[in-house]
Design an enzyme around this catalytic site. Sequence first.
Site, PDB file in Angstrom:
ATOM      1  N   HIS A  93       0.837  -1.204   0.000  1.00 47.19           N
ATOM      2  CA  HIS A  93       0.000   0.000   0.000  1.00 47.19           C
ATOM      3  C   HIS A  93       0.872   1.255   0.000  1.00 47.19           C
ATOM      4  CE1 HIS A  93      -3.532  -2.528   0.376  1.00 47.19           C
ATOM      5  NE2 HIS A  93      -2.739  -3.279   1.120  1.00 47.19           N
ATOM      6  N   HIS A  97      -1.888   3.122  -5.570  1.00 46.69           N
ATOM      7  CA  HIS A  97      -2.047   1.673  -5.394  1.00 46.69           C
ATOM      8  C   HIS A  97      -3.506   1.280  -5.218  1.00 46.69           C
ATOM      9  CE1 HIS A  97      -2.062   3.114  -1.198  1.00 46.69           C
ATOM     10  NE2 HIS A  97      -2.805   2.042  -0.952  1.00 46.69           N
ATOM     11  N   ASP A  99      -6.392  -1.145  -3.324  1.00 50.90           N
ATOM     12  CA  ASP A  99      -6.782  -1.932  -2.149  1.00 50.90           C
ATOM     13  C   ASP A  99      -7.740  -3.016  -2.620  1.00 50.90           C
ATOM     14  OD1 ASP A  99      -5.407  -0.105  -0.627  1.00 50.90           O
ATOM     15  OD2 ASP A  99      -7.133   0.580   0.534  1.00 50.90           O
ATOM     16  N   HIS A 103      -7.871  -6.767   1.788  1.00 49.65           N
ATOM     17  CA  HIS A 103      -7.158  -5.830   2.656  1.00 49.65           C
ATOM     18  C   HIS A 103      -7.908  -5.588   3.968  1.00 49.65           C
ATOM     19  CE1 HIS A 103      -4.490  -2.715   3.883  1.00 49.65           C
ATOM     20  NE2 HIS A 103      -5.171  -1.685   3.410  1.00 49.65           N
ATOM     21  N   HIS A 225     -13.146   1.935   4.763  1.00 47.73           N
ATOM     22  CA  HIS A 225     -12.440   0.739   4.295  1.00 47.73           C
ATOM     23  C   HIS A 225     -13.254  -0.526   4.597  1.00 47.73           C
ATOM     24  CE1 HIS A 225      -8.768   3.168   3.854  1.00 47.73           C
ATOM     25  NE2 HIS A 225      -8.241   2.146   3.200  1.00 47.73           N
TER      26      HIS A 225
END
Length: 273
Positions: A93, A97, A99, A103, A225
């Site tokens: 990361h 980049h 994810d 992740h 996330h």
Amino acid sequence: MCDACVIESVKNRMLSRRGFFRAAAAGAATAAVAGTGALSPALAQAPTKATDLTHELYEEFPTFFGDQQFWREQKFNYKEHKFNLFELRVNEHTGTHIDAPLHFSEDGKSVAEIPVSDLVVPLAVIDIRKKAAENADAQLTPDDIKAWIAANGDLPEKACVALLSGWDKHLGTDKFRNADSEGKMHFPGFHVEAVQYLAENSTAVGIAVDTLSLDYGISPDFATHYAWLASGHWGLEAAANLDQLPAKGATLIVGAPKVRGGTGGPSRVFALA
């Protein structure tokens, strides 16, 4: 054969410069999803420009945790060996980049398992630069998505929704991480309710930010996330040059690394428009 005939024959066989570029770009995009049976409608448009959305990766590239995450050691050099070769060590990361779902989930797709058809997709760019300039902790909300839809129509099928905050222009300065005296960072990101809205009301497969994280800098819990990646989607962090693209109409191509079991990785990312 007469000179006029030769000239006419050559002219008929030549593609114009623009025509050649359009054919090459469309062909490359089509090849990228060949065999998937799912060609994005956005690719039906003939692009005339490719925009690089990738920052150059280097040892001092700023990172979320603040420590160096990219190293290289030269193993061979041209003077001695007649070729150059570096050995690289990199945190997945780092830099521009991707994810992968893995992740932030126990058993989500690895970066190698993301279908290539989900990496060549229409791009929707939502501009929040005004409020980001006024407040470093600004977040993209469901209201921003609804305002974009009101101005541009429905989100394209299987889109990537990108947050344009203008934060990429701070790369190379302390403001990119924007850490305060307590070490807490301040930069824009997606509000958790925005990704929940996308998951429930669209077929979007990815989101992108021009900052270091999908969550805004002072997030205490990586809520965005967890909500987005754990539901099977991917994210793109530290994108560049989103301001060079239209709000709607570009096709995003994410050159994600195909690392078995990987949770993400530095990617070459560009858009055709």
